[in-house]
Design a protein around this motif. Sequence first.
Motif, PDB file in Angstrom:
ATOM      1  N   SER A   1       0.810  -1.259  -0.004  1.00 11.87           N
ATOM      2  CA  SER A   1      -0.001  -0.062  -0.043  1.00 11.87           C
ATOM      3  C   SER A   1       0.843   0.955  -0.040  1.00 11.87           C
ATOM      4  CB  SER A   1      -0.851  -0.170   1.242  1.00 11.87           C
ATOM      5  OG  SER A   1      -0.197   0.270   2.210  1.00 11.87           O
TER       6      SER A   1
ATOM      7  N   LEU B   1      -7.038  -4.139  -1.375  1.00  9.31           N
ATOM      8  CA  LEU B   1      -7.018  -3.159  -2.303  1.00  9.31           C
ATOM      9  C   LEU B   1      -8.278  -2.974  -3.173  1.00  9.31           C
ATOM     10  CD1 LEU B   1      -3.899  -4.283  -4.148  1.00  9.31           C
ATOM     11  CD2 LEU B   1      -4.272  -2.327  -2.568  1.00  9.31           C
ATOM     12  N   ILE B   2      -9.002  -3.979  -3.224  1.00  3.29           N
ATOM     13  CA  ILE B   2     -10.505  -3.886  -3.894  1.00  3.29           C
ATOM     14  C   ILE B   2     -11.330  -3.271  -2.933  1.00  3.29           C
ATOM     15  CG2 ILE B   2     -12.399  -5.274  -4.688  1.00  3.29           C
ATOM     16  CD1 ILE B   2     -10.675  -7.466  -5.689  1.00  3.29           C
TER      17      ILE B   2
ATOM     18  N   GLU C   1     -10.515  -1.000  -0.813  1.00  2.00           N
ATOM     19  CA  GLU C   1     -10.154   0.449  -0.616  1.00  2.00           C
ATOM     20  C   GLU C   1     -10.530   0.869  -1.827  1.00  2.00           C
ATOM     21  OE1 GLU C   1      -5.747   0.167  -0.197  1.00  2.00           O
ATOM     22  OE2 GLU C   1      -6.089  -0.244   1.925  1.00  2.00           O
ATOM     23  N   GLN C   2     -10.504   0.393  -3.033  1.00  2.00           N
ATOM     24  CA  GLN C   2     -10.830   1.253  -4.172  1.00  2.00           C
ATOM     25  C   GLN C   2     -12.372   1.211  -4.135  1.00  2.00           C
ATOM     26  OE1 GLN C   2      -9.382   2.393  -6.864  1.00  2.00           O
ATOM     27  NE2 GLN C   2      -7.586   2.249  -5.701  1.00  2.00           N
ATOM     28  N   ALA C   3     -13.231   0.337  -3.738  1.00  2.00           N
ATOM     29  CA  ALA C   3     -14.561   0.471  -3.571  1.00  2.00           C
ATOM     30  C   ALA C   3     -15.058   1.607  -2.468  1.00  2.00           C
ATOM     31  CB  ALA C   3     -15.238  -0.784  -2.924  1.00  2.00           C
TER      32      ALA C   3
ATOM     33  N   ALA D   1     -13.306   4.290  -1.876  1.00  2.00           N
ATOM     34  CA  ALA D   1     -12.645   5.494  -2.482  1.00  2.00           C
ATOM     35  C   ALA D   1     -14.001   5.965  -3.620  1.00  2.00           C
ATOM     36  CB  ALA D   1     -11.685   5.410  -3.398  1.00  2.00           C
ATOM     37  N   ARG D   2     -14.514   5.021  -4.225  1.00  2.00           N
ATOM     38  CA  ARG D   2     -15.557   5.084  -5.116  1.00  2.00           C
ATOM     39  C   ARG D   2     -16.786   5.612  -4.481  1.00  2.00           C
ATOM     40  NH1 ARG D   2     -12.391   5.908  -9.038  1.00  2.00           N
ATOM     41  NH2 ARG D   2     -11.612   4.216 -10.050  1.00  2.00           N
TER      42      ARG D   2
END
Length: 102
Positions: free
Chosen positions: A4, A15-16, A18-20, A22-23
């Motif tokens: 990270s 990671l998935i 964290e991306q979700a 953020a979106r």
Amino acid sequence: MNVSPTGIAVNLWTLIREQAMARHWELSDAFFAEIDGFAWVQGWAISRYRTRHTYRDPRFDRVVVCCTCGGDGRGEGGRACRTCKGDGLLNFFEPPAARKSA
């Protein structure tokens, strides 16, 4: 192994997630942008938690219960309280109504 931005080893699911998140925050900001802007212009406090935005007008902190009638609004003999004029509430930053000399 993925690392990270903080240098901590993470797996793919982290990671998935964290991306979700953020979106999710981007969409939440987009959906509430107009309402948040209105609240900001009015000077309201905005609390955000996940998909819930709560707005509060800080002027309500100034409102206190009338100590003469206890918030009932009625004074002696069932008439309107002279201090709060029957409202039961007082603005903390305004002096109470002046008494008329009889």
